[in-house]
Scaffold this motif. Structure first.
Motif, PDB file in Angstrom:
ATOM      1  N   MET A  62      40.789  67.941  20.845  1.00 43.26           N
ATOM      2  CA  MET A  62      40.813  69.728  20.231  1.00 43.26           C
ATOM      3  C   MET A  62      41.844  69.938  20.142  1.00 43.26           C
ATOM      4  O   MET A  62      41.537  71.303  19.393  1.00 43.26           O
ATOM      5  N   ILE A  63      42.475  69.655  20.527  1.00 40.00           N
ATOM      6  CA  ILE A  63      44.169  70.479  19.570  1.00 40.00           C
ATOM      7  C   ILE A  63      44.222  70.097  17.960  1.00 40.00           C
ATOM      8  O   ILE A  63      44.022  71.277  17.220  1.00 40.00           O
ATOM      9  N   GLN A  64      43.827  68.626  17.956  1.00 35.59           N
ATOM     10  CA  GLN A  64      43.829  68.656  16.288  1.00 35.59           C
ATOM     11  C   GLN A  64      42.368  69.523  15.581  1.00 35.59           C
ATOM     12  O   GLN A  64      42.634  69.687  14.767  1.00 35.59           O
ATOM     13  N   ALA A  65      41.234  69.422  16.383  1.00 38.77           N
ATOM     14  CA  ALA A  65      40.107  70.300  16.322  1.00 38.77           C
ATOM     15  C   ALA A  65      40.198  71.484  15.434  1.00 38.77           C
ATOM     16  O   ALA A  65      39.831  71.705  14.605  1.00 38.77           O
ATOM     17  N   PHE A  66      41.041  71.923  16.206  1.00 38.31           N
ATOM     18  CA  PHE A  66      41.538  73.631  16.188  1.00 38.31           C
ATOM     19  C   PHE A  66      42.468  74.328  15.089  1.00 38.31           C
ATOM     20  O   PHE A  66      42.495  75.653  15.882  1.00 38.31           O
ATOM     21  N   GLN A  67      43.189  73.072  14.781  1.00 42.15           N
ATOM     22  CA  GLN A  67      44.646  74.080  14.205  1.00 42.15           C
ATOM     23  C   GLN A  67      44.901  74.408  13.340  1.00 42.15           C
ATOM     24  O   GLN A  67      45.925  75.278  13.252  1.00 42.15           O
ATOM     25  N   TYR A  68      43.422  74.567  12.490  1.00 39.56           N
ATOM     26  CA  TYR A  68      43.268  75.278  11.198  1.00 39.56           C
ATOM     27  C   TYR A  68      42.874  76.925  11.973  1.00 39.56           C
ATOM     28  O   TYR A  68      42.791  77.700  11.016  1.00 39.56           O
ATOM     29  N   SER A  69      42.268  77.045  12.540  1.00 35.35           N
ATOM     30  CA  SER A  69      41.273  78.375  13.257  1.00 35.35           C
ATOM     31  C   SER A  69      42.174  78.882  13.695  1.00 35.35           C
ATOM     32  O   SER A  69      43.237  79.044  14.665  1.00 35.35           O
ATOM     33  N   ASP A  70      41.772  80.175  13.425  1.00 39.98           N
ATOM     34  CA  ASP A  70      42.380  81.600  13.463  1.00 39.98           C
ATOM     35  C   ASP A  70      42.748  82.164  15.260  1.00 39.98           C
ATOM     36  O   ASP A  70      43.568  82.473  15.699  1.00 39.98           O
ATOM     37  N   TYR A  71      41.248  82.040  15.531  1.00 40.74           N
ATOM     38  CA  TYR A  71      40.637  82.457  16.490  1.00 40.74           C
ATOM     39  C   TYR A  71      39.627  81.417  17.530  1.00 40.74           C
ATOM     40  O   TYR A  71      38.457  80.757  16.080  1.00 40.74           O
ATOM     41  N   VAL A  72      40.105  80.836  18.601  1.00 38.02           N
ATOM     42  CA  VAL A  72      38.907  80.120  18.643  1.00 38.02           C
ATOM     43  C   VAL A  72      38.154  81.330  19.986  1.00 38.02           C
ATOM     44  O   VAL A  72      38.567  81.113  21.135  1.00 38.02           O
ATOM     45  N   VAL A  73      36.774  80.747  20.081  1.00 40.59           N
ATOM     46  CA  VAL A  73      35.712  82.004  20.678  1.00 40.59           C
ATOM     47  C   VAL A  73      34.620  80.583  21.805  1.00 40.59           C
ATOM     48  O   VAL A  73      34.360  80.204  20.886  1.00 40.59           O
ATOM     49  N   GLY A  74      34.460  80.665  22.708  1.00 38.66           N
ATOM     50  CA  GLY A  74      33.828  80.139  23.073  1.00 38.66           C
ATOM     51  C   GLY A  74      32.847  81.010  24.577  1.00 38.66           C
ATOM     52  O   GLY A  74      33.456  81.789  24.860  1.00 38.66           O
ATOM     53  N   PRO A  75      31.519  80.290  25.005  1.00 40.90           N
ATOM     54  CA  PRO A  75      30.876  80.834  25.737  1.00 40.90           C
ATOM     55  C   PRO A  75      31.157  80.361  27.262  1.00 40.90           C
ATOM     56  O   PRO A  75      29.207  80.339  27.531  1.00 40.90           O
ATOM     57  N   SER A  76      31.883  79.918  27.365  1.00 43.14           N
ATOM     58  CA  SER A  76      32.517  79.514  29.248  1.00 43.14           C
ATOM     59  C   SER A  76      33.542  79.564  29.117  1.00 43.14           C
ATOM     60  O   SER A  76      34.716  79.418  28.557  1.00 43.14           O
ATOM     61  N   GLY A  77      33.159  80.956  30.475  1.00 43.09           N
ATOM     62  CA  GLY A  77      35.026  80.762  31.013  1.00 43.09           C
ATOM     63  C   GLY A  77      35.936  79.732  31.827  1.00 43.09           C
ATOM     64  O   GLY A  77      36.179  79.741  31.498  1.00 43.09           O
ATOM     65  N   SER A  78      34.874  78.691  32.454  1.00 45.36           N
ATOM     66  CA  SER A  78      35.881  77.505  32.752  1.00 45.36           C
ATOM     67  C   SER A  78      35.687  76.731  31.755  1.00 45.36           C
ATOM     68  O   SER A  78      37.400  76.808  31.938  1.00 45.36           O
ATOM     69  N   CYS A  79      35.690  76.673  30.594  1.00 44.92           N
ATOM     70  CA  CYS A  79      36.213  75.707  29.765  1.00 44.92           C
ATOM     71  C   CYS A  79      37.300  76.023  28.803  1.00 44.92           C
ATOM     72  O   CYS A  79      37.956  75.816  28.872  1.00 44.92           O
ATOM     73  N   VAL A  80      37.086  77.477  28.099  1.00 46.64           N
ATOM     74  CA  VAL A  80      38.561  78.226  27.752  1.00 46.64           C
ATOM     75  C   VAL A  80      39.651  78.242  29.527  1.00 46.64           C
ATOM     76  O   VAL A  80      40.725  77.768  28.158  1.00 46.64           O
ATOM     77  N   GLY A  81      39.166  78.329  29.977  1.00 44.57           N
ATOM     78  CA  GLY A  81      39.842  78.552  31.106  1.00 44.57           C
ATOM     79  C   GLY A  81      40.779  77.024  31.416  1.00 44.57           C
ATOM     80  O   GLY A  81      41.596  77.411  31.020  1.00 44.57           O
ATOM     81  N   MET A  82      40.198  75.917  31.072  1.00 45.87           N
ATOM     82  CA  MET A  82      40.829  74.553  30.802  1.00 45.87           C
ATOM     83  C   MET A  82      41.607  74.015  29.539  1.00 45.87           C
ATOM     84  O   MET A  82      42.131  73.704  29.919  1.00 45.87           O
ATOM     85  N   ILE A  83      41.165  74.964  28.708  1.00 42.88           N
ATOM     86  CA  ILE A  83      42.327  75.299  27.036  1.00 42.88           C
ATOM     87  C   ILE A  83      43.461  76.051  27.919  1.00 42.88           C
ATOM     88  O   ILE A  83      44.623  74.987  27.348  1.00 42.88           O
ATOM     89  N   LYS A  84      43.282  76.614  28.354  1.00 48.87           N
ATOM     90  CA  LYS A  84      44.850  77.707  28.606  1.00 48.87           C
ATOM     91  C   LYS A  84      46.259  76.771  30.259  1.00 48.87           C
ATOM     92  O   LYS A  84      47.338  76.894  30.218  1.00 48.87           O
TER      93      LYS A  84
END
Length: 244
Positions: A62-84
């Protein structure tokens, strides 16, 4: 503003329309949205089950997939919470600890991004109906997003928002908890179903598909007709889609 969509596993496999609504909401809010194809599971199932080594493989992907993104937004508090959680999980990894911090700092749940980053509280939705909102555990407790979804719902003129009794009680899903502790999980979702029915709302709204699918399954088995929808569908409702 450039934003990368983090679709999440459940939305990708079971409810791709949630991803579509998310993209349209972001584009209407002035964002340019892309979709890094290298993204995969955030690693939460393995992580929560104690398989840290296995979950790290997903984290690094996941880190590699989004390394060039300015912002990453997802429709899931649970999954975004995991990235945190990535910075803690990779704190002792000299190669990935800083990239983990960078990804965590630029990743947001949809309603959180709209309200806290874009400072948008009215998305122009034309939805009509009586709704009640279920604040999922990970979204409220881990991610800390409590007010943004309610703020957005209250700004929709046609929404009649009824507060859910014991709203922050778990629905009983909890990933593998529902499998390993099926009897307890069943009683928890029964209670949640009863509280939802007591609101007399026509729609149950939430920000995590896993919880919504769990509750929907229980209510369908009980013969209840309340519609269960992700908040993105409510926020993206236009005149031709208005439900009464």
């Amino acid at each position: 503003m450039k934003v990368s969509l983090f679709i999440t596993c459940l939305c990708d496999i079971f409810t791709p329309e949630v991803g579509k609504h998310t993209v349209e909401i972001l584009e209407k809010s002035g964002c340019e949205v892309d979709f890094p194809e290298g993204q995969t599971c955030c690693g939460q199932p393995a992580f929560n089950s104690g398989y840290l080594k296995d979950s790290k493989q997903a984290m690094i992907q996941m880190i590699q997939a989004f390394q060039y993104s300015d912002y990453v937004v997802g429709p899931s508090g649970s999954c975004v919470g995991m990235i945190k959680e990535y910075p803690k999980a990779l704190a002792n990894d000299s190669q990935w600890k800083e990239p983990a911090k960078k990804l965590a700092s630029k990743t947001f749940e949809l309603t959180q991004f709209l309200v806290d980053v874009l400072h948008i509280t009215d998305v122009g939705s034309q939805f009509r109906g009586k709704v009640t909102y279920h604040p999922s555990c990970h979204m409220t407790r881990i991610l800390g997003v409590k007010d943004a979804p309610v703020t957005l719902l209250k700004k929709i003129p046609g929404v009649d928002l009824e507060e859910l009794q014991n709203k922050e009680d778990c629905c009983g899903f909890g990933g593998t908890f529902a499998i390993k502790n099926a009897a307890i999980s069943t009683e928890m979702v029964k209670e949640k179903s009863r509280h939802i029915s007591n609101t007399e709302a026509a729609y149950l709204v939430g920000g995590d598909m896993a919880c919504l699918m769990n509750i929907q399954g229980r209510m369908q088995r009980e013969g209840k007709e309340i519609k269960v929808v992700h908040i993105a569908e409510i926020l993206n409702c236009n005149e031709s889609q208005v439900k009464s």
